[in-house]
Design an enzyme around this catalytic site. Structure first.
Site, PDB file in Angstrom:
ATOM      1  N   HIS A 195      -5.330   2.401   6.285  1.00 38.22           N
ATOM      2  CA  HIS A 195      -5.357   4.066   5.543  1.00 38.22           C
ATOM      3  C   HIS A 195      -5.109   4.970   6.497  1.00 38.22           C
ATOM      4  O   HIS A 195      -5.384   4.976   8.009  1.00 38.22           O
ATOM      5  CB  HIS A 195      -6.741   4.011   5.229  1.00 38.22           C
ATOM      6  CG  HIS A 195      -6.854   3.250   3.806  1.00 38.22           C
ATOM      7  ND1 HIS A 195      -6.117   3.474   2.695  1.00 38.22           N
ATOM      8  CD2 HIS A 195      -7.909   2.294   3.387  1.00 38.22           C
ATOM      9  CE1 HIS A 195      -6.538   2.479   1.702  1.00 38.22           C
ATOM     10  NE2 HIS A 195      -7.432   1.841   2.182  1.00 38.22           N
ATOM     11  N   CYS A 226      -0.718   6.013   5.187  1.00 40.38           N
ATOM     12  CA  CYS A 226      -0.446   7.428   4.522  1.00 40.38           C
ATOM     13  C   CYS A 226      -0.476   8.860   5.390  1.00 40.38           C
ATOM     14  O   CYS A 226      -1.218   8.821   6.487  1.00 40.38           O
ATOM     15  CB  CYS A 226      -1.308   7.484   3.279  1.00 40.38           C
ATOM     16  SG  CYS A 226      -1.189   6.398   2.059  1.00 40.38           S
TER      17      CYS A 226
END
Length: 327
Positions: free
Chosen positions: A90, A136
């Site tokens: 993440h 991301c």
């Protein structure tokens, strides 16, 4: 051509098992990349440190453990060495107005673009440090590195992308994409969600995420949250350096975790997978710029993948250099 020295790597895969933020393909990404580093790029397996958040792992990918591994790699580096850091997991935005990039380790102790910049500043002259971030908002993760392929990059004409199209892999067709078992999840955790999670741990009522980080991790928290702005500004590079960032998407985009519902062994990060596809289809040495452009082609032609444009940030010279100095 300068002689290539040691090849050192730190590979980090975070699936966040037993959490609401669960991913499926991140361990597979770094395991597959480890094989490619050894079999194609001549890395010694003893010089590859692998950190995964799975039961039984000798070293968990916490923020401090990742930074220790990266700093150890830089400490061992000499002129001519090739350093490689691959992160699959993440990512998020943080800092003032949520405009700074960060990767999220297993324990949520952010590693920010400021931390990465501080590490890159220590790389010896003549050594290269390549970072591949399949997370991301990873564009710009090496703070202040020059954009080679990114938001302001003009998309090449179709014929340029399709030149030597036999070097690219075919993308799934509509019948394949109709499978009900198809799974895709963003590798993004919103700032508000993380703030809520950290607040539950600190019991401190503040919207300042740095306060929570310092309370939980003390001196092991990102320097972004502890150094005054003047000292942070001093970390900016004064000249072009040997930092090379391949980001899975632009700073305003999200990377995808694909597959894993029926068989987790087949799950993967879309960007990591695209890198592996391009390398498999291009047996000859390939430049950083060509590698990223071909990854863009793969992802843009896969209807499963939402808007995700890989980027390249580095000096002009390194943009044309061979990926991981494969000669």
């Amino acid at each position: 051509m300068e002689k290539v020295g040691k090849k050192l790597a730190v590979l980090v895969g975070c699936n966040y098992e037993n959490t609401p933020y669960r991913l499926h393909g991140c361990h597979n990404d770094v395991l597959a990349m480890r094989d490619v580093l050894v079999n194609r790029f001549g890395f010694d397996s003893q010089h590859i440190e692998l950190l995964m958040d799975k039961s039984g792992s000798p070293v968990m990918p916490t923020g401090i453990n990742i930074k220790k591994a990266l700093n150890k790699m830089v400490d061992e580096a000499e002129q001519g060495d090739v350093l490689y850091f691959h992160f699959s997991g993440h990512g998020t935005l943080t800092g003032k107005k949520n405009q700074e990039e960060a990767i999220i380790p297993f324990d949520f102790n952010y590693i920010t673009n400021v931390d990465i910049r501080k590490i890159v500043n220590r790389v010896p002259q003549g050594a290269t440090f390549t970072i591949l971030s399949d997370s991301c908002h990873s564009g710009g993760l090496i703070d202040k590195e020059k954009e080679q392929i990114g938001p302001s990059h003009h998309k090449p004409k179709n014929q340029e992308l399709e030149k030597n199209s036999n070097n690219y892999v075919s993308v799934p067709n509509k019948s394949e994409s109709a499978s009900k078992s198809y799974y895709s999840k963003s590798k993004f955790i919103p700032h508000e969600t993380i703030l809520e999670h950290l607040t539950s741990l600190t019991n401190i009522n503040t919207l300042n995420i740095g306060t929570h980080m310092l309370q939980l991790f003390g001196n092991d928290a990102s320097v972004m949250f502890s150094l005054p702005q003047l000292e942070l500004d001093l970390l900016k590079p004064l000249k072009q350096d040997e930092g090379i960032l391949l980001s899975g998407c632009q700073a305003n985009e999200e990377c995808q975790d694909v597959g894993g519902i029926e068989n987790e062994n087949k799950a993967y990060g879309a960007f990591s997978h695209a890198i592996l596809i391009v390398l498999e289809k291009n047996c000859d040495p390939i430049s950083y710029k060509e590698l990223v452009m071909k990854c863009r082609y793969v992802l843009e032609n896969d209807e499963h993948i939402k808007t995700q444009h890989p980027c390249l940030y580095c000096s002009d010279e390194n943009a044309q250099a061979l990926f991981l100095s494969q000669g």
